[in-house]
Design a protein around this motif. Structure first.
Motif, mmCIF file in Angstrom:
data_model
loop_
_atom_site.group_PDB
_atom_site.id
_atom_site.type_symbol
_atom_site.label_atom_id
_atom_site.label_comp_id
_atom_site.label_asym_id
_atom_site.label_seq_id
_atom_site.Cartn_x
_atom_site.Cartn_y
_atom_site.Cartn_z
ATOM 1 N N LEU A 75 -21.146 -84.612 -24.545
ATOM 2 C CA LEU A 75 -20.779 -83.837 -25.556
ATOM 3 C C LEU A 75 -22.168 -83.043 -26.147
ATOM 4 O O LEU A 75 -22.358 -81.976 -26.578
ATOM 5 C CB LEU A 75 -20.057 -84.654 -26.711
ATOM 6 C CG LEU A 75 -18.498 -84.479 -26.226
ATOM 7 C CD1 LEU A 75 -17.927 -85.514 -27.364
ATOM 8 C CD2 LEU A 75 -17.715 -83.569 -26.107
ATOM 9 N N VAL A 76 -23.234 -84.115 -26.315
ATOM 10 C CA VAL A 76 -24.591 -83.647 -26.613
ATOM 11 C C VAL A 76 -24.989 -82.593 -25.826
ATOM 12 O O VAL A 76 -25.614 -81.541 -26.430
ATOM 13 C CB VAL A 76 -25.293 -84.824 -26.709
ATOM 14 C CG1 VAL A 76 -26.818 -84.525 -26.981
ATOM 15 C CG2 VAL A 76 -24.946 -85.712 -27.938
ATOM 16 N N THR A 77 -24.943 -82.631 -24.582
ATOM 17 C CA THR A 77 -25.359 -81.769 -23.693
ATOM 18 C C THR A 77 -24.805 -80.241 -24.081
ATOM 19 O O THR A 77 -25.351 -79.449 -24.097
ATOM 20 C CB THR A 77 -25.213 -82.279 -22.361
ATOM 21 O OG1 THR A 77 -25.819 -83.526 -22.274
ATOM 22 C CG2 THR A 77 -25.614 -81.235 -21.100
ATOM 23 N N ILE A 78 -23.590 -80.387 -24.093
ATOM 24 C CA ILE A 78 -22.755 -79.152 -24.163
ATOM 25 C C ILE A 78 -23.101 -78.586 -25.534
ATOM 26 O O ILE A 78 -22.818 -77.503 -25.838
ATOM 27 C CB ILE A 78 -21.178 -78.989 -23.692
ATOM 28 C CG1 ILE A 78 -20.381 -80.023 -24.791
ATOM 29 C CG2 ILE A 78 -21.242 -79.450 -22.287
ATOM 30 C CD1 ILE A 78 -19.024 -80.251 -24.610
ATOM 31 N N LEU A 79 -23.290 -79.374 -26.448
ATOM 32 C CA LEU A 79 -23.477 -78.977 -27.943
ATOM 33 C C LEU A 79 -24.863 -78.146 -27.757
ATOM 34 O O LEU A 79 -24.972 -76.962 -28.502
ATOM 35 C CB LEU A 79 -23.627 -80.168 -28.803
ATOM 36 C CG LEU A 79 -24.340 -79.833 -30.402
ATOM 37 C CD1 LEU A 79 -23.302 -78.776 -31.072
ATOM 38 C CD2 LEU A 79 -24.218 -81.170 -31.120
ATOM 39 N N ALA A 80 -26.099 -78.715 -27.203
ATOM 40 C CA ALA A 80 -27.131 -78.262 -26.901
ATOM 41 C C ALA A 80 -27.001 -76.794 -26.486
ATOM 42 O O ALA A 80 -27.402 -75.731 -26.637
ATOM 43 C CB ALA A 80 -28.120 -78.899 -26.504
ATOM 44 N N THR A 81 -26.244 -76.783 -25.263
ATOM 45 C CA THR A 81 -25.932 -75.750 -24.263
ATOM 46 C C THR A 81 -25.363 -74.507 -25.422
ATOM 47 O O THR A 81 -25.380 -73.452 -25.354
ATOM 48 C CB THR A 81 -25.047 -76.006 -23.209
ATOM 49 O OG1 THR A 81 -25.673 -77.225 -22.466
ATOM 50 C CG2 THR A 81 -24.769 -74.896 -22.548
ATOM 51 N N SER A 82 -24.244 -74.988 -26.258
ATOM 52 C CA SER A 82 -23.576 -73.966 -27.115
ATOM 53 C C SER A 82 -24.426 -73.382 -28.069
ATOM 54 O O SER A 82 -24.570 -72.254 -28.359
ATOM 55 C CB SER A 82 -22.461 -74.705 -27.732
ATOM 56 O OG SER A 82 -21.713 -75.194 -26.901
ATOM 57 N N MET A 83 -25.643 -74.479 -28.424
ATOM 58 C CA MET A 83 -26.549 -73.807 -29.368
ATOM 59 C C MET A 83 -27.336 -72.699 -28.834
ATOM 60 O O MET A 83 -27.783 -71.579 -29.596
ATOM 61 C CB MET A 83 -27.426 -74.840 -30.120
ATOM 62 C CG MET A 83 -26.654 -75.738 -30.942
ATOM 63 S SD MET A 83 -26.204 -74.886 -32.523
ATOM 64 C CE MET A 83 -25.439 -76.206 -33.630
ATOM 65 N N VAL A 84 -27.760 -72.884 -27.645
ATOM 66 C CA VAL A 84 -28.749 -71.777 -27.149
ATOM 67 C C VAL A 84 -27.820 -70.541 -26.644
ATOM 68 O O VAL A 84 -28.416 -69.645 -26.837
ATOM 69 C CB VAL A 84 -29.265 -72.778 -25.499
ATOM 70 C CG1 VAL A 84 -29.939 -71.594 -24.840
ATOM 71 C CG2 VAL A 84 -30.061 -73.462 -25.928
ATOM 72 N N ILE A 85 -26.536 -70.823 -26.410
ATOM 73 C CA ILE A 85 -25.718 -69.714 -26.077
ATOM 74 C C ILE A 85 -25.795 -68.875 -27.434
ATOM 75 O O ILE A 85 -25.810 -67.619 -27.372
ATOM 76 C CB ILE A 85 -24.405 -69.967 -25.537
ATOM 77 C CG1 ILE A 85 -24.651 -70.677 -24.189
ATOM 78 C CG2 ILE A 85 -23.499 -68.598 -25.504
ATOM 79 C CD1 ILE A 85 -23.434 -71.101 -23.452
ATOM 80 N N GLY A 86 -25.351 -69.409 -28.625
ATOM 81 C CA GLY A 86 -25.637 -68.937 -29.937
ATOM 82 C C GLY A 86 -26.752 -68.194 -30.289
ATOM 83 O O GLY A 86 -26.772 -67.255 -30.914
ATOM 84 N N ASP A 87 -27.894 -68.765 -29.655
ATOM 85 C CA ASP A 87 -29.309 -68.009 -29.754
ATOM 86 C C ASP A 87 -29.189 -66.603 -29.273
ATOM 87 O O ASP A 87 -29.680 -65.552 -29.421
ATOM 88 C CB ASP A 87 -30.450 -68.981 -29.214
ATOM 89 C CG ASP A 87 -30.852 -69.851 -30.037
ATOM 90 O OD1 ASP A 87 -30.365 -69.807 -31.428
ATOM 91 O OD2 ASP A 87 -31.748 -70.716 -29.910
ATOM 92 N N GLY A 88 -28.418 -66.523 -28.005
ATOM 93 C CA GLY A 88 -28.081 -65.139 -27.482
ATOM 94 C C GLY A 88 -27.314 -64.120 -28.372
ATOM 95 O O GLY A 88 -27.541 -63.002 -28.158
ATOM 96 N N VAL A 89 -26.896 -64.661 -29.637
ATOM 97 C CA VAL A 89 -26.165 -63.822 -30.730
ATOM 98 C C VAL A 89 -27.204 -63.580 -31.670
ATOM 99 O O VAL A 89 -27.517 -62.300 -31.946
ATOM 100 C CB VAL A 89 -25.022 -64.473 -31.168
ATOM 101 C CG1 VAL A 89 -24.453 -63.414 -32.132
ATOM 102 C CG2 VAL A 89 -24.000 -64.259 -29.836
ATOM 103 N N LEU A 90 -27.940 -64.644 -31.943
ATOM 104 C CA LEU A 90 -28.711 -64.514 -33.356
ATOM 105 C C LEU A 90 -30.169 -63.876 -33.002
ATOM 106 O O LEU A 90 -30.658 -63.132 -34.140
ATOM 107 C CB LEU A 90 -28.916 -65.889 -33.788
ATOM 108 C CG LEU A 90 -27.516 -66.584 -34.345
ATOM 109 C CD1 LEU A 90 -27.907 -68.028 -34.901
ATOM 110 C CD2 LEU A 90 -27.015 -65.823 -35.493
ATOM 111 N N THR A 91 -30.643 -64.217 -31.953
ATOM 112 C CA THR A 91 -31.806 -63.575 -31.686
ATOM 113 C C THR A 91 -32.079 -61.817 -31.495
ATOM 114 O O THR A 91 -32.879 -61.416 -32.183
ATOM 115 C CB THR A 91 -32.466 -64.261 -30.180
ATOM 116 O OG1 THR A 91 -32.627 -65.416 -30.396
ATOM 117 C CG2 THR A 91 -33.809 -63.340 -29.889
#
Length: 797
Positions: free
Chosen positions: A212-228
């Protein structure tokens, strides 16, 4: 430690033929009274299994016959390293390099009350950049790479090679023989590591938590693909207000949206098409911001250089208290994109990333911030638009154009990174099926996913249209950035404990210093949770739900097949059936199960009482390493009885490997099948008796020699081969000429009748909805559509 076979599984030898190597002997008892030959026997993962280990479904004998490639990457010269360092400037550092566009405006959202606060914030920026990107990432985290690949999944894969933490029970002994599957031999300092590893392996809750920690970090990085893209493009375009004062904020947001739409529409052409322009543009950007910084420093206030004294940080917090702590949410934006140094490591190397950061980015960005600080000491009222206000008049338009280009490049890097992460997630069974297109033949890992591209575009447009300014987007961005960095700290700490076996002092200092600093920044970012900070958590929650639901059912489906795999005598029973027709051609039956015969085969035979003249049960398996050499990819075994011509084949890929197109895959598999038949014929006639006589299974290189099939087989059959080998290879070639049919199991998964309500909701509704709205398996695998036979079956889990 890796188990030779799965504990608690059937001990019967499912579809296994004993080779001339006498590995399967009667059970013996060791000096400590333990019985050998049991399916639960364990051994060190960097060793070959014991001579008398029961075969069961392990393919370690077949794997030992495959010659490995190079274990370590070739050394790279300085010329190549410098070239890679230049390339990394355009790919890796665009996000961090464009942060001077918005850091001061995000930090002083209510204006500058005391110009001395600028010294405190400048000192915070200096030591934040030095502590986290430079010391933590450049000199520590980059070392925790997975054979040259970085990122959250690379760390998870690295840890899973040393401990059986995967939720899918398909780790097998033979996988440790892959050349890139690099493990360290035991040392005197390994007791602590083994103790922790055993605790991890025996704790289902820890395995789930780590996943879960791994996919949380993964989800955050994918979210960066929106915010950046939102914050970078909006900040860069906002500079036009300097000369076009009549433009409203809504109109500026509209221009940014138009640029974002164009940016996403050109993604299908691939990064490689415009990749060579990235380096020069970003380098030009760094030269510009460094030069402008020096100009402002000399012109306005050289005294800001005293911000290198950390005492100004203490003074800043004494003077501002809670307001100073809140402002940390803006300061942290100075290191946005730091994770890209690790995530994009696979395209470069550690030294190139270190040179690019230390020589180019670090001095340029610090000079830019120092120059802005000097400017704001004189003109504090311009903090909302610091960057463009501080540019000398003649350089305004060139800088504006380069700033917009740099913002687009920074956005491009994060979008491409999101594609790569989703492709890895899908391969590891953590994301629904999507079509992944490789856009570059030169650079591995550059992929395009149309569904994700348009989803990101819609989200970017919506975020930009709703918020319109960088303030609230910056609040969201800060949470996403620090969350991923903190999770990286936790995973690297685990690597230090279990793999590096670092001293306890350094293990304690690493999370305390770096994790402590990140938690302070994270707490500040969370203070503005209601002012846009909730965005990355909403994105992460949605993505985590999709990934966790898909993986949950994926794991249970695999376990169902494992528990219902066909008994070892099933094929022998088929031989005795007189009404079973043999169809011409070769049949490939695909299954995720890598042990034994999947339950889909008897289901197929029951519905259609026939079987192809040559049947290959193909299991495509992804190992926790980045790449696998082609000659190590295929492992075959006969299913007894041998003359029935049924084979098992495990096809192994790394999470960064590109799956071949259908025609290439078909040719490779049949070519390796012929090679296997040839080798088996040689071994069965005593071609390598030394290994059988010595029984030395700990060093395969001395007991098992590579036996290559003569090149003449590609044309005609040579008389030098044994008769049975010639006949079988000729038969395989004839059946191949008659045609190849690909049979793909399409399983419908439902919750069992006595399942609890939560399980029924997840399986029958959430998973079913996701499955129906994403691509079907044949559209993303190496299966040709015109020769596909889908076999339906329902699993109750």
């Amino acid at each position: 430690m890796l188990n030779g076979t799965e504990g608690g599984l059937e001990k019967e030898c499912n579809c296994a033929r004993l080779h001339t190597f006498k590995m399967a002997e009667p059970q013996r008892t060791s000096s400590n009274g333990a019985a050998h030959g049991d399916s639960d026997t364990t051994y060190a993962s960097n060793e070959m299994p014991p001579k008398n280990l029961q075969r069961s479904d392990s393919l370690h004998i077949e794997a030992a016959k495959i010659p490995g490639g190079q274990t370590h990457a070739a050394k790279v010269g300085w010329a190549t390293t410098l070239h890679l360092a230049f390339q990394s400037i355009g790919v890796v550092y665009g996000d961090m390099g464009t942060s001077p566009l918005y850091v001061f405006s995000s930090t002083f959202t209510s204006g500058i009350k005391d110009t001395d606060d600028l010294l405190g914030v400048m000192s915070l920026i200096i030591y934040t950049v030095v502590l986290l990107p430079l010391i933590k990432y450049c000199f520590i985290v980059l070392r925790a790479n997975d054979n040259g690949d970085g990122g959250t999944f690379a760390l998870y894969s690295l840890i899973s090679r040393y401990a059986r933490i995967s939720l899918i029970p398909n780790q097998q002994a033979e996988d440790a023989m892959v050349s890139r599957y690099k493990l360290e031999p035991p040392t005197n300092r390994s007791k602590r590591a083994h103790w922790i590893k055993n605790k991890m392996e025996n704790s289902p809750k820890f395995k789930v938590m780590l996943f879960l920690v791994t996919i949380l970090a993964t989800s955050m990085v994918i979210g960066d693909g929106v915010l950046t893209p939102c914050i970078s493009v909006l900040s860069a375009v906002g500079g036009i207000k300097q000369s076009a004062t009549s433009l409203t904020q809504g109109q500026i947001a509209g221009i940014a949206i138009a640029i974002l739409i164009v940016l996403f529409l050109v993604q299908r052409f691939g990064t490689d098409k415009v990749g060579y322009t990235f380096g020069p543009i970003i380098l030009t950007w760094f030269i510009l911001i460094a030069g402008i910084g020096i100009y402002n420093l000399i012109k306005h206030d050289v005294g800001v250089l005293k911000a290198f004294n950390p005492k100004y940080i203490v003074d800043y917090f004494k003077r501002n208290g809670k307001e100073g702590w809140i402002s940390l949410g803006g300061v942290i934006l100075c290191i946005t994109g730091t994770e890209a140094m690790f995530a994009d490591l696979g395209h470069f190397n550690v030294r190139a990333i270190q040179i690019g950061f230390s020589v180019v980015l670090l001095p340029s960005v610090l000079l830019a911030y120092i120059g802005q600080t000097a400017y704001l000491r004189i003109y504090p009222e311009n903090v909302a638009n610091t960057f463009y206000k501080s540019i000398p008049g003649p350089l305004y338009w060139p800088t504006f154009v380069v700033a917009v280009a740099a913002a687009i490049i920074a956005s491009q890097a994060m979008i491409s990174g999101a594609f790569a992460i989703i492709a890895q997630s899908q391969i590891l069974g953590c994301f629904p099926r999507v079509r992944v297109t490789h856009t570059s033949k030169k650079f591995e890992g550059q992929v395009y996913i149309p569904e994700i591209n348009y989803a990101l575009m819609i989200l970017c447009v919506a975020v930009t249209a709703i918020f319109q300014t960088t303030d609230k987007i910056g609040n969201a961005y800060g949470i996403a950035v620090v969350f991923v960095m903190f999770i990286t700290t936790l995973l690297v700490t685990l690597v230090m404990v279990m793999i590096w076996k670092t001293s306890l002092l350094w293990i304690a200092l690493f999370p305390v210093i770096f994790g402590g600093a990140e938690l302070i920044y994270l707490s500040s970012a969370f203070y503005k949770f209601t002012q846009g900070g909730y965005l990355p958590l909403v994105f992460a929650a949605i993505l985590m739900f999709i990934m966790a639901t898909w993986h949950y059912v994926h794991v249970h489906r695999y376990k169902y097949e494992l528990q219902n795999k066909v008994s070892s005598n099933y094929v022998a029973e088929l031989v005795a059936r007189r009404n079973l027709a043999r169809l011409p051609g070769i049949g490939f039956l695909y299954s995720e199960l890598v042990e034994g015969i999947p339950p889909i085969l008897p289901h197929l035979v029951e519905k259609v009482p026939s079987i192809h003249s040559v049947l290959v049960i193909v299991s495509i398996k992804y190992l926790p390493i980045s790449k696998i050499e082609t000659n190590e990819r295929f492992i075959f075994r006969y299913v007894e009885p041998r003359d029935f011509r049924v084979f098992r084949c495990v096809v192994r890929y790394g999470y960064n490997d590109k799956v071949e197109d259908p025609r290439e895959f078909e040719g490779l598999l049949i070519g390796h099948l012929k090679q296997f038949v040839y080798q088996e014929s040689i071994y069965s006639q005593g071609g390598d008796r030394s290994a059988e006589e010595t029984g030395d299974a700990t060093e395969p290189s001395t007991g098992i020699q590579e036996t290559r099939m003569p090149k003449s087989l590609s044309g005609g059959i040579t008389s030098a081969l044994p008769n049975d080998c010639i006949g079988e290879i000729q038969l395989i070639q004839r059946e191949m000429d008659d045609g190849v049919v690909h049979m793909l199991g399409e399983t419908n998964v439902v919750a069992e009748e006595n399942a609890d309500l939560f399980k029924k909701i997840i399986v029958d509704y959430a998973y079913s909805f996701i499955r129906k709205n994403f691509r079907q398996p044949e559209k993303i695998t190496c299966v040709p559509h015109n020769r596909l036979l889908r076999v339906g079956m329902t699993y109750e889990i």
